[in-house]
Design an enzyme around this catalytic site. Structure first.
Site, PDB file in Angstrom:
ATOM      1  N   LYS A   1      65.550  51.534  -7.031  1.00  0.00           N
ATOM      2  CA  LYS A   1      65.830  50.692  -5.865  1.00  0.00           C
ATOM      3  C   LYS A   1      64.981  49.425  -5.927  1.00  0.00           C
ATOM      4  O   LYS A   1      63.753  49.495  -6.010  1.00  0.00           O
ATOM      5  CB  LYS A   1      65.527  51.477  -4.581  1.00  0.00           C
ATOM      6  CG  LYS A   1      65.589  50.650  -3.289  1.00  0.00           C
ATOM      7  CD  LYS A   1      65.401  51.515  -2.048  1.00  0.00           C
ATOM      8  CE  LYS A   1      65.289  50.685  -0.777  1.00  0.00           C
ATOM      9  NZ  LYS A   1      65.097  51.500   0.441  1.00  0.00           N
TER      10      LYS A   1
ATOM     11  N   ASP B   1      62.468  44.671   2.832  1.00  0.00           N
ATOM     12  CA  ASP B   1      63.390  45.372   3.732  1.00  0.00           C
ATOM     13  C   ASP B   1      63.010  45.089   5.183  1.00  0.00           C
ATOM     14  O   ASP B   1      62.122  45.723   5.742  1.00  0.00           O
ATOM     15  CB  ASP B   1      63.339  46.887   3.443  1.00  0.00           C
ATOM     16  CG  ASP B   1      64.318  47.667   4.321  1.00  0.00           C
ATOM     17  OD1 ASP B   1      65.163  47.028   4.972  1.00  0.00           O
ATOM     18  OD2 ASP B   1      64.234  48.912   4.318  1.00  0.00           O
TER      19      ASP B   1
ATOM     20  N   LYS C   1      63.788  46.218  11.795  1.00  0.00           N
ATOM     21  CA  LYS C   1      62.667  47.144  11.933  1.00  0.00           C
ATOM     22  C   LYS C   1      61.658  46.609  12.947  1.00  0.00           C
ATOM     23  O   LYS C   1      61.560  45.395  13.135  1.00  0.00           O
ATOM     24  CB  LYS C   1      61.939  47.277  10.578  1.00  0.00           C
ATOM     25  CG  LYS C   1      62.661  48.091   9.524  1.00  0.00           C
ATOM     26  CD  LYS C   1      61.832  48.174   8.246  1.00  0.00           C
ATOM     27  CE  LYS C   1      62.539  48.963   7.155  1.00  0.00           C
ATOM     28  NZ  LYS C   1      62.739  50.376   7.485  1.00  0.00           N
TER      29      LYS C   1
ATOM     30  N   ASP D   1      59.318  47.932  -1.144  1.00  0.00           N
ATOM     31  CA  ASP D   1      60.600  48.641  -1.176  1.00  0.00           C
ATOM     32  C   ASP D   1      61.330  48.469  -2.514  1.00  0.00           C
ATOM     33  O   ASP D   1      62.440  48.967  -2.684  1.00  0.00           O
ATOM     34  CB  ASP D   1      61.479  48.188   0.004  1.00  0.00           C
ATOM     35  CG  ASP D   1      62.359  49.298   0.546  1.00  0.00           C
ATOM     36  OD1 ASP D   1      62.070  50.477   0.269  1.00  0.00           O
ATOM     37  OD2 ASP D   1      63.353  48.982   1.237  1.00  0.00           O
TER      38      ASP D   1
ATOM     39  N   ASP E   1      69.735  49.180   8.145  1.00  0.00           N
ATOM     40  CA  ASP E   1      68.440  49.551   7.574  1.00  0.00           C
ATOM     41  C   ASP E   1      68.575  50.698   6.560  1.00  0.00           C
ATOM     42  O   ASP E   1      67.630  51.003   5.846  1.00  0.00           O
ATOM     43  CB  ASP E   1      67.475  49.933   8.709  1.00  0.00           C
ATOM     44  CG  ASP E   1      66.016  49.924   8.273  1.00  0.00           C
ATOM     45  OD1 ASP E   1      65.743  49.424   7.152  1.00  0.00           O
ATOM     46  OD2 ASP E   1      65.173  50.398   9.046  1.00  0.00           O
TER      47      ASP E   1
ATOM     48  N   GLU F   1      69.858  50.624   3.719  1.00  0.00           N
ATOM     49  CA  GLU F   1      70.402  49.714   2.699  1.00  0.00           C
ATOM     50  C   GLU F   1      70.160  50.205   1.274  1.00  0.00           C
ATOM     51  O   GLU F   1      70.894  49.849   0.360  1.00  0.00           O
ATOM     52  CB  GLU F   1      69.794  48.315   2.868  1.00  0.00           C
ATOM     53  CG  GLU F   1      68.434  48.076   2.206  1.00  0.00           C
ATOM     54  CD  GLU F   1      67.310  48.966   2.736  1.00  0.00           C
ATOM     55  OE1 GLU F   1      67.453  49.478   3.865  1.00  0.00           O
ATOM     56  OE2 GLU F   1      66.309  49.144   2.027  1.00  0.00           O
TER      57      GLU F   1
ATOM     58  N   ARG G   1      70.540  53.128  -0.097  1.00  0.00           N
ATOM     59  CA  ARG G   1      71.663  53.921  -0.606  1.00  0.00           C
ATOM     60  C   ARG G   1      72.865  53.040  -0.914  1.00  0.00           C
ATOM     61  O   ARG G   1      73.664  53.355  -1.793  1.00  0.00           O
ATOM     62  CB  ARG G   1      71.989  55.027   0.408  1.00  0.00           C
ATOM     63  CG  ARG G   1      72.414  54.507   1.749  1.00  0.00           C
ATOM     64  CD  ARG G   1      72.320  55.565   2.840  1.00  0.00           C
ATOM     65  NE  ARG G   1      70.936  55.776   3.267  1.00  0.00           N
ATOM     66  CZ  ARG G   1      70.570  56.687   4.162  1.00  0.00           C
ATOM     67  NH1 ARG G   1      71.463  57.495   4.700  1.00  0.00           N
ATOM     68  NH2 ARG G   1      69.299  56.813   4.512  1.00  0.00           N
TER      69      ARG G   1
HETATM   70  N1  BES Z   1      62.823  51.451   2.883  1.00  0.00           N
HETATM   71  C1  BES Z   1      63.143  52.294   3.969  1.00  0.00           C
HETATM   72  C2  BES Z   1      62.484  53.673   3.852  1.00  0.00           C
HETATM   73  C3  BES Z   1      60.989  53.711   3.960  1.00  0.00           C
HETATM   74  C4  BES Z   1      60.357  53.917   5.171  1.00  0.00           C
HETATM   75  C5  BES Z   1      60.198  53.615   2.831  1.00  0.00           C
HETATM   76  C6  BES Z   1      58.986  53.993   5.251  1.00  0.00           C
HETATM   77  C7  BES Z   1      58.819  53.671   2.907  1.00  0.00           C
HETATM   78  C8  BES Z   1      58.219  53.875   4.111  1.00  0.00           C
HETATM   79  C9  BES Z   1      64.667  52.519   4.038  1.00  0.00           C
HETATM   80  O1  BES Z   1      65.437  51.444   3.643  1.00  0.00           O
HETATM   81  C10 BES Z   1      65.006  52.774   5.464  1.00  0.00           C
HETATM   82  O2  BES Z   1      64.827  51.893   6.271  1.00  0.00           O
HETATM   83  N2  BES Z   1      65.491  53.974   5.753  1.00  0.00           N
HETATM   84  C11 BES Z   1      65.845  54.337   7.077  1.00  0.00           C
HETATM   85  C12 BES Z   1      67.185  55.067   7.025  1.00  0.00           C
HETATM   86  C13 BES Z   1      67.763  55.329   8.382  1.00  0.00           C
HETATM   87  C14 BES Z   1      68.181  54.043   9.034  1.00  0.00           C
HETATM   88  C15 BES Z   1      68.934  56.264   8.212  1.00  0.00           C
HETATM   89  C16 BES Z   1      64.757  55.245   7.621  1.00  0.00           C
HETATM   90  O3  BES Z   1      64.247  56.074   6.872  1.00  0.00           O
HETATM   91  O4  BES Z   1      64.401  55.073   8.782  1.00  0.00           O
HETATM   92 ZN    ZN Z   2      64.588  50.175   2.288  1.00  0.00          ZN
HETATM   93 MN    MN Z   3      65.812  50.077   5.211  1.00  0.00          MN
END
Ligand code: BES
Ligand code: ZN
Ligand code: MN
Length: 516
Positions: free
Chosen positions: A262, A267, A274, A285, A344, A346, A348
């Site tokens: 990734k 992000d 966020k 990220d 968010d 993103e 995947r």
């Molecule tokens: N990059 C984040 C995941 C993340 C969070 C990595 C904290 C490192 C530390 C990812 O893109 C994300 O925002 N995931 C969301 C998914 C949700 C919206 C289904 C999450 O985990 O909140």
């Molecule tokens: Zn992310």
């Molecule tokens: Mn995200």
């Protein structure tokens, strides 16, 4: 930093400090015992006085004014019965961090007697640990407030097999440099580490080390049908880059391992933005992508007999007038439509097209690594990454290869329930599956783009960077998953240096137990 081998006798090594190991629950042995005797037993005295508890990485420093080595740093390997070769990375890392900060430039490191018969692995860990230990996070300070001057590390050969030690040093140097490369790419903030810059860094690695490289720009990605990847990029002023690096180590074979990382260079969450708290961490990220570029570097240096392609979809995730909005429907390369519930989620979306592209290139096995879900940090904290697979045998091989590296991966299940959670009312899939099992619904989403290829997904959200220093590693990016990816490649190439907790020497003999 340079790691070299010397066959000088330990007591004759001319250096800034001689580093010797000991176990917290037994008396000094090997080089430690020999040097302690020369110094009249001062190390044994300090340990007997319980100056330290003897946890891995704890140390005692003594001065040896009239000796060629000037100082002796005795470092604990922890309890004898719990010793694992990867502790030597932490041992060496602790040494160069402690001494390097105190203006000691030259360091000579001795190995424990357990290194006998496991020279390649032990020398590799010492070299990796020394090189990763000196890395500091002060890259952007005019006058760094933490400076590590250790520039020359010598490994003392003693009675050990020198040819094997040299092989181990070569491997550990390639790996340590790769880990630091991943950490530098990850820590560099997003205004500097744009998708374009990440692609330039990958190109530099490729050109300098004889890898093929292909970077797809937006127009080409569009012609490939990467609607899911491009839907994340469209809110950003930075052009996306889809990075493909290739290593051909076995031209006659049809086997192709794809490493997919990734590469979200920042992000924000996009329109589903966020909160401000700790958003700055989202420069990390792209840690999965950095890990893949770095693994390709180590592979190019070490030349295993295997074909490997590294794929890094790179883009920012930004809000803006052109950004994808919740409810929008996009189409991935394999024709599946995705309802974007939350912009968010993103990672995947970009990985979906990258996994399709891996299959298009003929991948016979796929590993992806991603800082994918906050849920993974809730489940496993910062202690372990998560692993999810569609092929238990391949996952078992990955886990066995990864275990002795010191990086931790914990396999989590796949159930159809998680796939059901990703069904959309209006499109084939939606990109979020609610709060329950967030790591596993994300994995179930990715699985839809992998087809039948054996695949392991690594969620490194909790392990790619840490807020705390350790004696052997600066806080910040850790270089996860570079160590495990290299070990997997070596395992698939039939050249495992360390396998399943045991160690394989160059003649293929395997010691199933550690000699203690
Ligand atoms: N990059 C984040 C995941 C993340 C969070 C990595 C904290 C490192 C530390 C990812 O893109 C994300 O925002 N995931 C969301 C998914 C949700 C919206 C289904 C999450 O985990 O909140
Ligand atoms: Zn992310
Ligand atoms: Mn995200």
């Amino acid at each position: 930093m340079q790691v070299r081998l010397t066959n000088d006798a330990p007591s004759h090594v001319r250096t800034g400090a001689l580093v010797v190991p000991f176990f917290s629950d037994s008396s000094l042995e090997g080089v430690a015992k020999e040097i302690d005797a020369k110094l009249g037993g001062v190390i044994a005295d300090a340990l007997a006085a319980k100056e330290i508890q003897g946890r891995l990485g704890e140390h005692v420093l003594v001065y040896a004014k009239d000796e060629p080595y000037r100082r002796v740093l005795a470092i604990s390997l922890g309890e004898r019965s719990r010793f694992e070769p990867y502790f030597l990375a932490r041992y060496a890392g602790s040494a160069v961090r402690y001494l390097g900060r105190r203006n000691v430039e030259q360091i000579a490191i001795s190995l424990p007697i357990q290194a006998q018969g496991q020279e390649v692995a032990c020398a590799s860990f010492v070299s990796e640990g020394a090189i990763t230990g000196v890395f500091e996070t002060t890259l952007y300070q005019e006058k760094p407030d933490r400076r590590n001057v250790a520039t020359e590390v010598t490994v003392i050969a003693g009675d050990l097999n020198e040819a094997e030690l040299e092989r181990g040093i070569a491997r550990g140097t390639a790996l340590g440099d790769a880990v630091n490369l991943a950490r530098r790419l990850a820590i560099t903030p997003s205004n500097l580490m744009t998708p374009t810059r990440l692609a330039e860094e990958a190109a530099k690695v490729a050109e300098q080390n004889g890898l093929e490289i292909d970077v797809l720009d937006e127009a080409r990605a569009s012609r490939e049908g990467m609607g899911s990847f491009l839907s994340v990029a469209q809110g950003s002023a930075q052009p996306p880059k889809f990075i493909v690096m290739r290593y051909t180590g076995d031209p006659s074979s049809k086997e192709l391992l794809a490493l997919v990382g990734k590469g979200i260079t920042f992000d924000t969450g996009g329109i589903s933005i966020k909160p401000a708290e700790r958003m700055e961490d989202m420069k990390y990220d792209m840690s999965g992508g950095a890990g893949v570029i770095a693994a390709m570097y180590a592979i190019a240096k070490l030349k295993p007999k295997l074909n490997v392609v590294g794929i890094v979809p790179a883009t920012e995730n930004m809000p803006g007038g052109k950004a994808t909005k919740p409810g929008d429907i996009v189409t991935a390369m394999n024709g599946k439509t995705i309802e974007v519930i939350n912009t968010d989620a993103e990672g995947r979306l970009i990985l979906a097209d990258a996994l399709c592209y891996a299959n298009k290139l003929g991948a016979t096995k796929i590993v992806d690594a991603a800082t994918l879900t906050g849920a993974c940090v809730i489940a496993l904290g910062h202690a372990s990454s998560a692993a999810v697979t569609n092929d238990d045998a391949f996952a078992a091989q990955f886990l066995a290869a990864a275990k002795p590296t010191g990086e931790r991966y914990w396999q989590m299940p796949y159930y159809e329930d998680y796939t059901s959670a990703m069904k959309s009312d209006i499109a084939d899939l939606k990109n979020t599956g609610g709060r329950p099992a967030g790591t596993l619904t994300a994995a179930a989403f990715l699985r839809e783009f992998v087809d039948k290829t054996p695949w392991v997904h690594l969620d490194i959200a909790g392990t790619a960077y840490l807020d705390t220093d350790s004696p052997w590693l600066a806080k910040g990016p850790t270089g996860t998953p570079v160590r495990a990816l290299l070990a997997l490649v070596e395992s698939l190439a039939g050249q495992p240096l360390i396998a399943d907790g045991s160690v394989v020497s160059s003649n293929g003999a395997r010691s199933s137990e550690l000699k203690v």
